[in-house]
Design a protein around this motif. Structure first.
Motif, short mmCIF file in Angstrom:
data_model
loop_
_atom_site.label_atom_id
_atom_site.label_comp_id
_atom_site.label_asym_id
_atom_site.label_seq_id
_atom_site.Cartn_x
_atom_site.Cartn_y
_atom_site.Cartn_z
N SER A 73 64.58 39.93 -31.04
CA SER A 73 65.53 40.34 -30.01
C SER A 73 64.95 40.10 -28.61
CB SER A 73 65.93 41.80 -30.19
OG SER A 73 64.86 42.65 -29.83
N GLN A 74 63.62 40.24 -28.49
CA GLN A 74 62.99 39.98 -27.19
C GLN A 74 63.01 38.48 -26.87
OE1 GLN A 74 63.28 43.08 -26.20
NE2 GLN A 74 61.49 42.76 -24.92
N ALA A 77 66.22 37.46 -25.44
CA ALA A 77 66.37 37.85 -24.03
C ALA A 77 65.76 36.80 -23.10
CB ALA A 77 65.74 39.21 -23.77
N SER A 80 67.74 34.03 -20.97
CA SER A 80 68.39 34.20 -19.67
C SER A 80 67.41 34.02 -18.50
CB SER A 80 69.05 35.58 -19.60
OG SER A 80 68.09 36.58 -19.81
N TYR A 238 60.07 49.98 -19.87
CA TYR A 238 61.20 49.10 -19.55
C TYR A 238 62.24 49.82 -18.69
CZ TYR A 238 59.53 45.61 -22.87
OH TYR A 238 58.78 44.66 -23.52
N GLY A 240 65.71 49.89 -18.57
CA GLY A 240 66.87 50.60 -19.14
C GLY A 240 66.50 52.00 -19.61
N PHE A 290 71.61 42.04 -15.70
CA PHE A 290 70.61 41.80 -16.74
C PHE A 290 70.61 42.94 -17.76
CE2 PHE A 290 66.22 41.67 -18.43
CZ PHE A 290 66.28 40.40 -19.00
N GLU A 291 70.86 42.59 -19.01
CA GLU A 291 70.94 43.56 -20.11
C GLU A 291 71.89 44.71 -19.79
OE1 GLU A 291 66.79 44.30 -21.18
OE2 GLU A 291 66.92 42.64 -22.62
N TYR A 293 72.45 46.44 -17.14
CA TYR A 293 71.82 47.57 -16.45
C TYR A 293 72.83 48.39 -15.61
CZ TYR A 293 68.87 50.39 -13.51
OH TYR A 293 68.31 51.46 -12.87
#
Ligand SMILES: [Zn+2]
Length: 525
Positions: A73-74, A77, A80, A238, A240, A290-291, A293
């Motif tokens: 999953s990382q 990411a 992007s 992180y 989030g 991004f993600e 946020y």
């Protein structure tokens, strides 16, 4: 055996340098399987086909990498990220000297393999691992045996008994969360209008260790605060999760897995501020895509429809994925000007700034490497904050500034992580310069620098102090001094998480890391 001995020897070397935790018995088994004499070519090939995946899986399990799903999953990411930031990361990962050294070792090995029985040396090397454990003075099997408990579970809210201290780390962690789940702070201004505006500066990528690394720990700006927390733990590395923990800061620390489930509505910080009379607002110095946020801030802060538009502000750099980052001072000073037109109701602003994030591209600086760009960016940020504090002071309106970084930048990196990587939430990343400044009213009495709070603390302690300031105004006649207010703030021992990695402990007794497979290892940095 061909190159297999090199595989074992390299792993033993990595074990002794703390990069992996060698499972010696499985390695011996694999080695025995490989050296067993087999005449048939076909069977030799079958053995190789079986041994290769086993060797890869074994190596992965011995490493401190998170579970494969997490890595995957990382990796997705990464897609992007801008191309030149990706190149920058690859350059950090692959060091020319290390590649050259590996080539030399490989050549030497090939040349010597005809004359030296490396398989015998590999056996001795593997066996040396359990032997070295046995020879340690307090050997007793298991990584945590003989170790003092790394975590003293924090005392609950007033009136609750401290939890008994367990010895094994899993029980310690359970006891920690059980005690934390009992903590809840009900914000109150004693039925009055809260006596100040609240400006929450949630800054990405600023840790104490980063400030040390660039020699700016004692920057004069920090002297302007009334209280500085030297052991404030963000509990994550992180953005989030850091924001969610802040937005949930009036309750005790929760396990990361609980953060995305149903949370107690009374634990939400900004709705609680609203309940006691604040107008709440949100402001980001970036686009927040991004993600997801920005959407998360609206959700966890109940800030939908209350976000201040930042898109008209001057852009001062580009993010690592190519979007604009707006000038911190321009945004915040404009917000403060606009705030003056909003009337008497106190305002609480959540501000998120990413000017210090790794990989940002600054006009005039060609490098994206934080080693080159962090110091000038930090100097700019602190100068901006300095100017902002001047602006706030100039109006005379009472306002409390809460500096609470999300997590550090991991500028130094460690044995297991390249600089900028934050997968393992070690104390160098999660201990950040949180600080409080009281502005306006009669708070301008001369003072001798900030009160230093060096107890282990997290969001709950910080909001307990804010609550104290709201209930017992710092602007009142004979207001309690800060030094008295920080006495007895609820402490929180260091427990930090990312997905299934957990770091816990303290500097005196050492830190422990729980790996993706659930095992604990000592975490040296
Ligand atoms: Zn961040």
């Amino acid at each position: 055996m061909s190159y297999w001995s090199l595989y074992f020897l390299a792993k033993v070397g990595m074990h002794y340098s703390g990069k992996i935790a060698l499972q010696w018995s499985l390695n011996l088994l694999l080695l025995a399987f490989l050296v067993w004499p087999i005449a048939s070519r076909r069977w030799q090939r079958a053995r190789l086909a079986l041994a290769l995946p086993v060797a890869v899986v074994l190596f992965y399990r011995e490493s401190y990498l998170p579970r494969p799903e997490r890595v995957w999953s990382q990796l997705s990411a990464l897609s992007s990220f801008s191309a030149d930031y990706m190149l920058e990361l690859v350059q950090r990962l692959v060091k020319p000297m290390e590649v050259a050294a590996a080539v030399v070792v490989l050549l030497l090995y090939s040349a010597l393999a005809k004359h030296i029985r490396f398989s015998a040396i590999a056996v001795l090397a593997i066996v040396s691992v359990p032997l070295s454990v046995l020879m340690q003075p307090d050997a007793g099997g298991g990584t945590t045996a003989g170790m003092a408990p790394a975590v003293q579970p924090s005392a609950g809210p007033a009136g609750t008994a401290p939890v008994a201290v367990a010895n094994d780390p899993d029980s310690q962690l359970k006891a920690f969360y059980a005690a934390e789940s009992q903590r809840k702070l009900v914000l109150s201004a004693g039925g009055q209008t809260p006596p100040f505006d609240l400006l929450v500066l949630n800054i990405c990528s600023l840790g104490w260790d980063d400030m040390d690394f660039v020699g700016m720990r004692n920057h004069p700006l920090m002297q302007r605060f009334d209280a500085v927390f030297t052991q404030f733990n963000t509990a994550t590395s992180y953005s989030g999760p850091a924001m969610i923990r802040l937005m949930h800061g009036t309750c005790g620390q929760m396990p990361q897995k609980a953060m995305y489930g149903d949370l107690d509505p009374e634990c939400y910080t900004f709705p609680s501020l609203e309940k006691i009379g604040y107008r709440t607002q949100g402001l980001l110095n970036h686009v927040g895509t991004f993600e997801g946020y920005g959407k998360s801030v609206e959700k966890f802060g109940s800030l939908t429809g209350k976000m201040v538009d930042s898109s008209k502000a001057p852009v001062h750099m580009q993010s690592f994925f190519g979007t604009p980052i707006y000038n911190d001072y321009a945004l915040l000073s404009q917000w403060w000007k606009d705030r003056q037109t909003l009337g008497a109701q106190p305002v609480a602003l959540f501000y998120n700034g990413i000017s210090l994030h790794d990989g940002n591209l600054v006009p005039g600086l060609s490098s994206r490497n934080s080693i080159d760009t962090f110091k000038p960016r930090l100097a700019t940020f602190l100068a901006d904050l300095d100017k902002l504090l001047n602006d706030l002071e100039a109006t005379g309106r009472p306002v409390v500034v809460m500096l609470v970084p999300e997590h550090g930048a991991s500028l130094r990196g460690d044995k297991l992580q390249i600089p900028g990587m934050r997968e393992i939430p070690g104390p160098r990343i999660t201990l950040v310069p949180a600080a409080i400044k009281i502005i306006g009213g009669k708070s301008s009495a001369p003072r001798q620098g900030p009160v230093l709070v060096d107890q282990p603390m997290s969001f709950f302690g910080l909001f307990t102090l804010i609550n104290d300031l709201m209930g017992n105004s710092p602007y009142a006649e004979n207001a309690r001094p800060m030094s008295a207010r920080v006495q007895g703030l609820p402490t929180t021992q260091l427990v930090s998480e990312n997905e299934d990695l957990v770091v816990m402990g303290n500097q005196a007794q050492g830190y422990q890391l729980r790996l993706g497979n659930g095992g604990w290892v000592p975490y040296g940095q």
